[in-house]
Write a protein that holds these residues in place. Structure first.
Motif, PDB file in Angstrom:
ATOM      1  N   TYR A 147       0.829  -1.198   0.000  1.00 24.38           N
ATOM      2  CA  TYR A 147       0.000   0.000   0.000  1.00 24.38           C
ATOM      3  C   TYR A 147       0.868   1.254   0.000  1.00 24.38           C
ATOM      4  N   ASN A 148       1.902   1.206   0.762  1.00 22.86           N
ATOM      5  CA  ASN A 148       2.728   2.410   0.879  1.00 22.86           C
ATOM      6  C   ASN A 148       3.538   2.684  -0.384  1.00 22.86           C
ATOM      7  N   THR A 149       3.746   1.664  -1.241  1.00 21.40           N
ATOM      8  CA  THR A 149       4.607   1.864  -2.420  1.00 21.40           C
ATOM      9  C   THR A 149       3.809   2.217  -3.656  1.00 21.40           C
ATOM     10  N   ILE A 150       2.611   1.689  -3.750  1.00 19.81           N
ATOM     11  CA  ILE A 150       1.852   1.861  -4.999  1.00 19.81           C
ATOM     12  C   ILE A 150       1.407   3.306  -5.159  1.00 19.81           C
ATOM     13  N   PRO A 151       1.611   3.907  -6.324  1.00 17.09           N
ATOM     14  CA  PRO A 151       1.210   5.305  -6.522  1.00 17.09           C
ATOM     15  C   PRO A 151      -0.314   5.431  -6.464  1.00 17.09           C
ATOM     16  N   PRO A 152      -0.815   6.578  -5.927  1.00 15.57           N
ATOM     17  CA  PRO A 152      -2.259   6.723  -5.725  1.00 15.57           C
ATOM     18  C   PRO A 152      -3.062   6.633  -7.036  1.00 15.57           C
ATOM     19  N   ASP A 153      -2.504   7.177  -8.140  1.00 20.69           N
ATOM     20  CA  ASP A 153      -3.282   7.092  -9.384  1.00 20.69           C
ATOM     21  C   ASP A 153      -3.480   5.639  -9.807  1.00 20.69           C
ATOM     22  N   GLN A 154      -2.448   4.783  -9.597  1.00 19.72           N
ATOM     23  CA  GLN A 154      -2.591   3.356  -9.926  1.00 19.72           C
ATOM     24  C   GLN A 154      -3.587   2.700  -8.982  1.00 19.72           C
ATOM     25  N   LEU A 155      -3.547   3.163  -7.704  1.00 15.92           N
ATOM     26  CA  LEU A 155      -4.495   2.618  -6.727  1.00 15.92           C
ATOM     27  C   LEU A 155      -5.937   2.929  -7.169  1.00 15.92           C
ATOM     28  N   LEU A 156      -6.103   4.147  -7.625  1.00 17.10           N
ATOM     29  CA  LEU A 156      -7.440   4.530  -8.078  1.00 17.10           C
ATOM     30  C   LEU A 156      -7.889   3.685  -9.264  1.00 17.10           C
ATOM     31  N   ARG A 157      -6.921   3.345 -10.155  1.00 14.32           N
ATOM     32  CA  ARG A 157      -7.267   2.473 -11.306  1.00 14.32           C
ATOM     33  C   ARG A 157      -7.740   1.124 -10.796  1.00 14.32           C
ATOM     34  N   LEU A 158      -7.036   0.635  -9.773  1.00 15.01           N
ATOM     35  CA  LEU A 158      -7.428  -0.666  -9.196  1.00 15.01           C
ATOM     36  C   LEU A 158      -8.816  -0.568  -8.598  1.00 15.01           C
ATOM     37  N   MET A 159      -9.053   0.602  -7.912  1.00  7.80           N
ATOM     38  CA  MET A 159     -10.366   0.795  -7.288  1.00  7.80           C
ATOM     39  C   MET A 159     -11.455   0.801  -8.356  1.00  7.80           C
ATOM     40  N   GLY A 160     -11.134   1.392  -9.498  1.00  3.61           N
ATOM     41  CA  GLY A 160     -12.101   1.431 -10.593  1.00  3.61           C
ATOM     42  C   GLY A 160     -12.498   0.021 -11.022  1.00  3.61           C
ATOM     43  N   VAL A 161     -11.494  -0.867 -11.112  1.00  6.14           N
ATOM     44  CA  VAL A 161     -11.776  -2.239 -11.542  1.00  6.14           C
ATOM     45  C   VAL A 161     -12.639  -2.938 -10.490  1.00  6.14           C
ATOM     46  N   PRO A 215       1.030  13.965   0.625  1.00  6.25           N
ATOM     47  CA  PRO A 215       0.528  15.035  -0.238  1.00  6.25           C
ATOM     48  C   PRO A 215      -0.227  14.489  -1.458  1.00  6.25           C
ATOM     49  N   ASP A 216       0.334  13.476  -2.078  1.00  5.30           N
ATOM     50  CA  ASP A 216      -0.319  12.933  -3.305  1.00  5.30           C
ATOM     51  C   ASP A 216      -1.738  12.502  -2.982  1.00  5.30           C
ATOM     52  N   HIS A 217      -1.882  11.818  -1.869  1.00  6.39           N
ATOM     53  CA  HIS A 217      -3.202  11.313  -1.486  1.00  6.39           C
ATOM     54  C   HIS A 217      -4.140  12.461  -1.123  1.00  6.39           C
ATOM     55  N   GLN A 218      -3.557  13.482  -0.430  1.00  8.03           N
ATOM     56  CA  GLN A 218      -4.386  14.650  -0.044  1.00  8.03           C
ATOM     57  C   GLN A 218      -4.935  15.321  -1.282  1.00  8.03           C
ATOM     58  N   SER A 219      -4.056  15.446  -2.269  1.00  5.51           N
ATOM     59  CA  SER A 219      -4.521  16.146  -3.480  1.00  5.51           C
ATOM     60  C   SER A 219      -5.574  15.327  -4.210  1.00  5.51           C
ATOM     61  N   ALA A 220      -5.538  13.991  -4.014  1.00  2.04           N
ATOM     62  CA  ALA A 220      -6.523  13.149  -4.716  1.00  2.04           C
ATOM     63  C   ALA A 220      -7.796  12.956  -3.924  1.00  2.04           C
ATOM     64  N   ARG A 221      -7.876  13.610  -2.724  1.00  2.00           N
ATOM     65  CA  ARG A 221      -9.002  13.344  -1.843  1.00  2.00           C
ATOM     66  C   ARG A 221     -10.369  13.600  -2.490  1.00  2.00           C
TER      67      ARG A 221
END
Length: 1805
Positions: A1631-1645, A1702-1708
């Motif tokens: 969880y700590n390594t995966i970039p948030p945009d990729q995480l969001l892609r996974l969430m989409g699936v 920060p990355d996650h905050q901006s994607a909130r």
């Protein structure tokens, strides 16, 4: 004193005629010193014969004009004085004796003139003035001759001949007073200007002519013998005199007189002397033409001396010829045939015919207007005649006279009597013609020998001038039934053929085609005649150039009617094969024409029958034609002669192009010269071929030099063949023939004129067919007929002649309409060409033509009984001339001519009368008593032939006079290539002619001839590479060996064997496919030797039948030196064969060897002769270049493959041993790098190991290799590779000892020779070999040892200097092929891979897998990246290829095997691979895509075991390397998940077509769903989702079942993926390594998966429908998928929402957007669940709801308040439900927070 002089100095010239006393002193030096009073005769005569006579002949006679000698006057005066001085000492004796005899005679007393002239002459002589006045001295001698008193004539003639010897009558030039510039009168035979005055009426005839006339006049029919003898002597002196030159008519008179003496004299001595004298004269006349004028006198004395000796010994010794070469012996053979005397009127009358204009010859017919006949009257021609011109004209006149004499017909009586005058005349004249042709051929072909015509001033060459006479003579005499005449004619023709063929091209063709060939083919001609012609042909056959030129000039000439060469070969072949039935039954008559006469006189006259024998190069025909068999033998000799000549011409001339071939032949002959008959080499032949020494050479003049272009002749021959084919077609079907001839261009176009011209001018067309064609009623045929008739010229011809010409150009058809058309056209054409006729119009001509044809039929048809009379004919033609009558005289002439001379087709006349035997009945039998019917038939036929030939010659002469001579150009042969087409056209007759006698006879001489012919024929076919012919000749010869039929064998068959062996030794280079026959015979020969030695040989072809054994004698012969050595040479000389020939040889020997082995079956002692020889010749050819050897080994290797695997072990053992010996020999030679010959020649060992199932044989293979290794290991190069191939094959053998011993050898090699193996490029083969041992399941012990060996190779390899791993860093980069990684590492790693994939033993596979990955881990750090690339692509990923494609399943024998492999080896391999990736992630990171793809494939399987392993491996990979993944790699990982989710989403659940009811009911389907995965694991990749059925397509039952099964698998996999994702994302490291945009892609699936499941679960109708069609046994739902995907989503989204990075905050905001609807939706659904029926759902959703509430509680104040309105009602709703404790707690927390937010509760509290 004077007397002693005369006696002492007798001339030698005429001694020995009758041994008379009074002789003439010759002009030779005296042996005694002369007295002072006499001028020494030696000097004078010598001076006279040399110096003075150098000019004499030209200056001393009026007959020699146009001379250009400056000193002629002086020399004449000088000569006169000489004569006076001679007269002083000699003449007194010479002349006075004779004069006194005359004076004393009673005749002198009676005649005043004689008395006075004698007295006057005596006075002159005594006063020494006789020499100056020769005429006055001669006068009394002349008068004495006229007295007819024997005594006076003898004295006078004797005196004259002696005076001639002293040149007494050589006159001074009477014309010298005239200026030289103005041309003097041309000479005339009588020596005066040509005036019309009859001879001797002029006051001053030339003295020579006077002398000649006087002597010749002495002879009459009843002249006494003594006088005749003197006449001959005198004339001989005169003609042969070097100083007194006799020309033209005087010469002819002299010749004729001697000729008459021969005929009329009854005294044999006289006849002999006359015959000899005649021969001398004729020789002299021809010889002086060739000589230099200055030489003439010098040679004269030798001539006369020669003559005297010749006459004395009956012409039996050769005499000196005039040009120094040896002359013929004019030999009168004293045979039993005789000559009698009767007058020869025409000859005697011709004596008086001085003018020679109209000679009473019977053959006037051919002298119509021949310009040459007028030659003697030479006018003042433009050409100044030299002396040589006169000599040539003399020669021509004499030759012409002789030819005319030969043409006199013989009556039946003369034919039977050889002593009759006509017969003797004919034989003598023919003999003289032959003699002239034989000795003086250079003159005939000399282009400078020219005769100038008196009338037209034309110049004609000698050859042209004599042609017509010679040819007509031949055409008359060559058909004679008299053997003697016939034989000489054939001899003459041979001289023409060999010497004059360049000049008489057309004439020779006519003679051959019309006379000689027909006689050979006639049934009525006698054996003797055929034999004589064959004898002549055999001489032709022995002259290569003549033979080739006959082919070129006749067979290749479209103008020539016949293919002479081809025709002759066919005839000769027929002779040699003719069966023994003779045309003449009973004993043969001794001679064709002569019945033996009884009363033979004791004094038989000298015979002329075989005079030809006196001429060198003449055949001895006495033993010819005695029997059919002799004729057959002759034909055979001819054939063999032809072949000999063709060999000599073809190969001798071809030497330049085939030096190597001949060198080879000679080289191959050296070792066995003593045992072989002389081979037919060109050099040897050429000497044998020349007939009788040099005679052919002297006869054959250089043929004219025209470029000899073989291709031109070939096309000419082709064209002629096509023309003949067209003629044949025309003669069969005219229309078709015409069409063919137009197509092939022989008729230029289809215009009537062109067709008509062709029909009119082409030889060979059938006249009947021409008539048929022209008579057709079609428009074009009629037009052609009109054109045809228009081409006939009837101008100024009498009516019958015109009709005859018309009807001879075609045969009238039988139909009246056709005849009518022809006659109408004839009449029209005749009237058009003849204006002055009595015909009123064309109708008259038409009717008369018809009438004439009817008369012709009526008068000559044998079936007409009552014939038309003249009166009938006249009556029939009344009133036809436009109502009037034709002149009766004209009709009468027509009638007479038709009745006496039938209108017949030319070819009917020619073919003569068919031979009809006597009819049956007594009358006929009596009528034919005493008649020789065969001879009569022959005479009738031969007359027809002679007439036709004469007619042809006349036509030819007419056309030649018109000047069209240029057509018959004679081509000389110089090119050897002509032999090829010559052989091509005649090979079938050759073969028939040689094989016929060989089959029928046991006569060894004939057999030897036939075999020589075979050898020569094979020589030619080999030299020119004629395949079909070569096969025919060699096969035929091989059949004659009878080696396959030993019981029938005879001596001749042994000879055939020798011949075949000789052919093999000499022609080996060109035998090609025919080697098979030769080698079969050699094999059979050895077989025969074994049988005759008593060895028992199996013969499967003869079961139960007794074998015939050859006779003892033949058995011994088969072991003779000749055969043994020759058979051995076939093999021992094989190293001399060319590179291509040795290949043919080895191929044939291999085939024969296989046939031998097959014939032996399973015998204990198979026949291995040829196999043994194969090994031997391999030894002999060991030194050939590698290129040749590789071609040879292609054949040998294949053969050894066959033989080593033969099912008879005896054969196999022998073959293997042979192969081992050969291999040992090959291994002695060093092999250079990059060559692979060792590899090739060891291949049969490998083939045998694989294909021969016999363990003993396989064992022997290993033993052979072991021996090679022990003995030749240091020379082993490319052979290593094949060796390992053999051991690899041995590893698969099911016999343990074979596999074990092979493994032992490999172990030893690996241990002892590893560097050599590496050095010579066999490292890969070694690893493959070890690998093969690893894969053997039967012997686990070997496999485990082998895998240990394979592991052990690595450290040795790394240390081995040859592997170049120990090189320094700055070493030059190797080219890719030589990359040591690929060359050494890869084979080892591939070996492990191969075992993993194909090893049968689980333990071995496990070890290999372990070894592979351990090795990679241990040594991987040293690998370059490119090599890792290779390892991944070629070794690691392919292990899993089975998952992708079913093709890879073929290596498993059963499903169970595969299942075991998948569940053990492959799963372990996958884990090891992940492990390896983790271990070398930095290096292998670049191959991550490949690995992810592989895992995808592994996960997307219908087999959930595989899928679970795939997901766990994926999870392991990510978790192990989580820190090493870059952003880009995370993106790739995410994409992989997206792809996996997409692939496993079961969209087909919504496919309506699946819910339609199908017959068969749901129950069956429901059962099928129980076929879930059992114990077996099978790879089955999922089909992609786009495979949904088309709306209108209804899936079948089985198809639906398959789809349902896939849907269930996909549902399971989707759940598996959700779990994996959940596990991964709950792992903090991930969880700590995966970039948030990729995480969001996974969430989409995940979201998509959740929505899909929710939609399905909500659609009750859909689920019920699926349940109804049997999708599942209970109502389907996706509760687990829906709840677990929602749980993961909620958990991850919340975690991201509260993540402080920060990355996650901006994607909130994005997170919130996803999170709230999801949470609210879940709460809403949860509230709707009913506790009584949906307990499962409540349990599944409870933790999710708890987490959602918990998450909402943690919102910050602002957000909490914002979302309060949406969440609050739902939270309140929850209170009405029974709640689990985990929901209750967060709900409480929520409400507390609401209290704070709304200020209900105080924060501080």
């Amino acid at each position: 004193m004077n007397v002693s002089l005369t006696n002492e100095d007798k001339p030698q010239e005429n001694q020995g005629y009758e041994g008379q006393e009074d002789e003439i002193p010759p002009p030779v030096p005296s042996p005694k010193p002369a007295q002072a009073t006499e001028v020494p005769r030696s000097t004078s005569s010598t001076a006279f014969t040399t110096e003075s006579h150098a000019n004499g002949p030209e200056s001393s006679r009026s007959q020699s004009p146009a001379t250009s000698n400056a000193g002629s006057t002086g020399s004449a005066a000088h000569k006169r004085s000489m004569t006076i001085s001679q007269g002083h000492t000699v003449s007194v004796v010479l002349i006075s004796t004779a004069l006194e005899t005359i004076a004393a005679s009673k005749e002198a007393k009676r005649s005043v003139a004689m008395r006075d002239s004698t007295r006057h002459a005596l006075e002159l002589v005594k006063s020494n003035q006789g020499g100056a006045r020769p005429r006055e001295v001669f006068e009394p001698l002349r008068l004495a001759c006229e007295t007819r008193s024997e005594k006076l004539m003898i004295a006078s003639l004797d005196c004259i001949s002696k005076l001639i010897s002293y040149s007494f009558f050589a006159e001074p030039n009477t014309h010298l007073s005239q200026p030289i510039d103005s041309p003097p009168p041309s000479p005339h035979p009588s020596g005066r200007s040509s005036t019309s005055v009859p001879p001797y009426s002029s006051p001053q005839p030339s003295l020579v002519d006077l002398v000649a006339h006087t002597i010749t006049a002495c002879h009459t029919e009843n002249t006494p013998d003594a006088v005749s003898l003197q006449i001959v002597k005198a004339l001989l002196s005169l003609v042969l005199s070097p100083t007194i030159l006799v020309h033209h008519s005087s010469l002819l008179k002299a010749v004729r007189t001697v000729y008459n003496v021969f005929l009329l004299s009854t005294d044999p001595v006289n006849q002999m002397v006359a015959q000899g004298g005649l021969t001398q004269m004729v020789h002299h006349v021809f010889t002086r033409c060739r000589q230099n004028n200055r030489k003439a006198s010098a040679d004269a004395s030798s001539i006369s001396e020669g003559l005297s000796s010749a006459t004395r010994s009956s012409f039996s010794m050769p005499t000196a010829d005039y040009n120094g070469s040896s002359t013929e012996r004019v030999e009168d053979s004293q045979k039993s045939t005789r000559l009698s005397s009767a007058s020869l009127p025409s000859l005697s009358s011709a004596t008086e015919d001085d003018n020679m204009k109209k000679r009473s010859e019977p053959s006037k017919s051919f002298e119509k207007a021949n310009p040459l006949d007028a030659l003697p009257e030479v006018e003042h021609a433009a050409h100044h005649l030299t002396l040589r011109d006169l000599f040539i004209k003399d020669a021509f006149l004499v030759f012409r006279a002789l030819c005319k004499l030969t043409m006199k017909p013989l009556n039946a009586e003369s034919e039977r009597d050889l002593k009759s005058h006509p017969m003797r005349s004919k034989l003598l004249s023919l003999h003289l013609v032959l003699t002239v042709l034989n000795s003086h051929m250079p003159l005939f072909v000399d282009p400078s020998a020219i005769i100038y015509s008196s009338s037209s001033n034309d110049a004609t060459t000698f050859a042209q001038a004599i042609t017509q006479y010679l040819c007509l003579s031949l055409s008359r005499n060559a058909v004679s039934p008299v053997p003697q005449v016939f034989e000489i004619s054939v001899e003459i023709f041979w001289r023409v053929l060999s010497g004059l063929r360049t000049k008489l091209k057309k004439e020779i063709e006519v003679l051959l085609h019309e006379i000689f060939i027909p006689i050979l083919e006639m049934k009525t001609s006698t054996l003797k005649q055929k034999a004589v012609i064959l004898g002549m042909l055999s001489r032709l056959c022995q002259d290569p150039q003549a033979l080739v030129e006959i082919y070129l000039n006749y067979d290749c000439d479209g103008q020539a009617i016949d293919n002479i060469y081809e025709h002759l070969m066919n005839i000769i072949s027929k002779f040699s094969t003719s069966s023994g039935s003779s045309t003449q039954k009973g004993p043969e008559p001794p001679s064709p024409a002569l019945s033996p006469t009884k009363n033979q006189s004791p004094h038989a006259t000298p015979s002329l029958t075989a005079v030809g024998l006196g001429v060198p190069g003449t055949m001895d025909t006495s033993h010819m034609g005695l029997s059919e068999s002799q004729l057959r033998r002759q034909g055979l000799e001819c054939l063999v002669g032809v072949l000999r000549s063709l060999v000599a011409w073809g190969t001798a001339a071809g030497k330049t192009s085939s030096d190597d071939n001949l060198a080879l032949t000679s080289a191959r002959l050296l070792p066995g010269e003593d045992v072989r008959p002389e081979p037919v080499t060109p050099e040897g032949n050429l000497e044998r071929l020349s007939v009788s020494g040099g005679s052919v050479e002297t006869l054959r003049q250089p043929t004219p030099e025209l470029a000899d272009d073989p291709s031109r002749f070939e096309s000419a021959k082709q064209r002629k063949t096509t023309l003949l084919e067209g003629i044949k077609k025309f003669n069969f079907k005219p229309k078709r023939g015409t069409q063919f001839l137009v197509e092939t261009g022989f008729i230029p176009s289809t215009s009537p004129q062109d067709i008509a011209r062709f029909l009119l001018t082409t030889d060979g067309l059938s006249k009947a067919m021409i008539g048929e064609y022209l008579g057709e009623g079609d428009e074009e045929n009629v037009a052609t007929m009109h054109a045809f008739v228009d081409m006939l010229d009837f101008k100024d011809l009498p009516f019958v002649d015109a009709l005859r010409l018309f009807l001879q150009s075609f045969r009238l058809p039988g139909e009246a309409q056709k005849i009518d058309r022809f006659m109408l056209k004839f009449a029209e054409r005749y009237i058009a060409g003849n204006v002055k006729t009595p015909f009123a119009n064309a109708d008259t001509a038409y009717v008369l033509a018809y009438s004439t044809i009817l008369l012709n039929t009526d008068a000559h048809n044998p079936q007409v009984k009552k014939r038309m009379t003249k009166a009938d004919f006249l009556k029939n033609n009344r009133g036809i001339n436009d109502g009037a009558d034709l002149p009766e005289e004209m009709l009468s002439v027509i009638y007479d001519e038709i009745v006496s001379n039938e209108i017949r087709m030319k070819d009917e006349v020619e073919s003569g009368i068919a031979v009809t035997g006597p009819g049956p009945g007594l009358a006929n039998a009596l009528a034919s008593v005493g008649r020789d019917l065969q001879k009569e038939a022959y005479v009738m036929q031969s007359n027809g032939m002679a007439n036709k030939t004469e007619a042809l010659f006349r036509t030819m002469m007419r056309t030649q006079r018109k000047g069209s001579k240029g057509v018959d150009q004679f081509f000389s042969a110089s090119h050897f290539v002509h032999v090829r087409p010559m052989f091509d056209v005649a090979w079938i007759p050759f073969l028939a002619g040689l094989s016929g006698p060989l089959q029928e006879t046991d006569d060894l001489e004939v057999v030897e001839l036939c075999l020589e012919g075979f050898k020569n024929a094979i020589r030619i076919v080999c030299f020119f590479d004629l395949e079909l012919q070569r096969n025919a000749f060699v096969t035929t010869l091989a059949k004659f060996t009878f080696l396959n039929n030993l019981g029938e064998m005879k001596t001749k068959n042994m000879e055939a064997i020798k011949a075949l062996l000789d052919v093999a030794v000499t022609e080996g280079n060109n035998l090609k496919g025919s080697w098979h026959e030769v080698l079969t015979c050699v094999s059979q020969l050895e077989h025969m030797q074994l049988i005759s030695n008593g060895v028992d040989i199996p013969d499967p072809g003869r079961k139960g039948r007794g074998r015939k054994v050859p006779t003892e004698e033949l058995a011994n012969e088969s072991r003779s030196t000749h055969i043994t050595v020759a058979a051995d040479m076939v093999f021992s000389l094989s190293h001399f064969l060319s590179g291509t020939a040795i290949v043919d040889f080895v191929q044939a020997l291999s085939d024969v060897s296989w046939e031998e082995i097959q014939s032996s079956g399973l015998s204990q002692h198979p026949r291995l002769f040829s196999l043994q020889k194969l090994v031997e010749i391999s030894y002999y050819n060991m030194n050939r270049i590698r290129l040749e050897w590789s071609n040879l080994w292609d054949i040998l290797g294949e053969h050894f493959n066959q033989v080593c695997c033969h099912n008879n072990p005896h054969v196999g053992f022998f073959a293997l041993d042979s192969l081992r010996q050969l291999a040992m020999r090959f291994l002695e030679k060093e092999e250079l790098p990059h060559f692979k010959f060792q590899k090739d020649f060891l291949k049969p060992f490998e083939y045998t190991m694989i294909h021969n199932q016999n363990p003993d044989i396989r064992d022997m293979v290993l033993q052979c290799l072991q021996q090679m290794i022990q003995a030749r290991v240091q020379n082993m190069r490319s052979g290593w590779r094949t060796m390992f191939g053999v051991f690899s094959a041995a590893s698969k053998v099911l016999t343990e000892r074979v596999a074990s011993s092979a493994f032992e050898i490999v172990s030893r090699l690996n241990k002892d020779h590893f560097p050599a193996i590496v050095r010579y490029g066999a490292f890969a083969d070694l690893t493959v070999c070890i690998t093969e041992f690893c894969k053997v399941s039967k012997y686990q012990k070997i496999s485990l040892l082998a895998i240990a060996m394979l592991r052990g190779v690595i450290p040795v390899m790394l240390e081995c200097p040859d592997c170049s791993f120990v090189s320094t860093d700055e070493h030059v980069v190797n080219p890719p092929t030589d990359d040591p990684m690929i060359r050494y590492w890869f084979p080892v790693l591939f070996g492990f891979y191969d075992i993993i994939m194909n090893g049968e033993d689980l333990e071995v596979r496990r070890l290999a897998l372990d070894s592979l990955f351990t090795t990679l881990k241990t040594y991987g750090k040293t690998y370059p990246v490119q090599f890792w690339d290779t390892v991944c692509q070629e070794l690691l990923f392919p292990i899993f290829a089975v998952l992708k494609s079913s093709q890879d399943l073929s290596r498993f024998s059963t499903q169970e095997d595969m299942s075991v492999w998948l569940s053990t080896t492959m799963i372990q391999a996958l884990r090891d691979l992940i492990d390896l990736y983790t271990y070398y992630f930095d290096i292998l990171e670049r191959f991550l895509d490949g690995l992810l793809d592989l895992l995808c494939v592994c996960i997307c399987q219908e087999n959930d075991t595989l899928a679970r392993i795939g997901t766990s491996c994926l999870q392991q990979l990510l978790e192990s390397n989580v820190t090493k993944l870059s952003t880009a790699r995370w993106e790739r990982v995410t994409t992989t998940f997206v792809r996996l989710f997409k692939t496993t989403t079961p969209h087909q659940l919504f496919d309506e077509s699946l819910r339609v009811e199908i017959d068969g009911g749901p129950s069956e389907l429901a059962d099928s769903s129980t076929e879930t995965n059992g114990l077996t694991i099978l790879p089955a990749p999922l089909s992609p989702n786009n495979e949904s059925s088309k709306p209108d397509m209804r899936p079948s039952l089985t198809e639906r079942r398959r789809i349902f099964k896939q849907i269930i698998v996909k549902c399971v996999l989707q759940l598996l993926l959700i779990e994996t994702t959940n596990d991964l994302l709950r792992n903090d490291a991930v969880y700590n390594t995966i970039p948030p945009d990729q995480l969001l892609r996974l969430m989409g699936v995940l979201d998509h998966s959740y929505q899909f499941a929710r939609m399905f679960n909500d659609d009750k109708e859909l689920r019920t429908g699926l349940w109804k069609v049997g999708f599942m046994k209970h109502l389907p739902n996706l509760l687990k998928q829906e709840s677990s995907s929602a749980a993961t989503l909620v958990h991850v989204l919340l975690r991201m929402y509260y993540d402080t990075r920060p990355d996650h905050q901006s994607a909130r905001p994005q997170i919130a957007e996803r999170l709230l609807p999801l949470g609210l939706g879940v709460l809403q659904d949860y509230n709707k669940l009913r506790a009584d029926t949906q307990g499962k759902n409540i349990v599944a959703w409870t933790p999710v709801v708890a987490e959602i509430l918990d998450g909402f509680c943690r919102f910050d104040d602002k957000a909490f308040v914002r979302y309060l309105p949406a969440i609050y009602p739902l939270a309140t709703e929850l209170l009405s439900r029974e709640m689990a404790p985990e929901i209750r707690q967060p709900l409480k927390t929520y409400f507390v927070r609401v209290g704070y937010a709304q200020g209900i509760l105080d924060v501080s509290s």
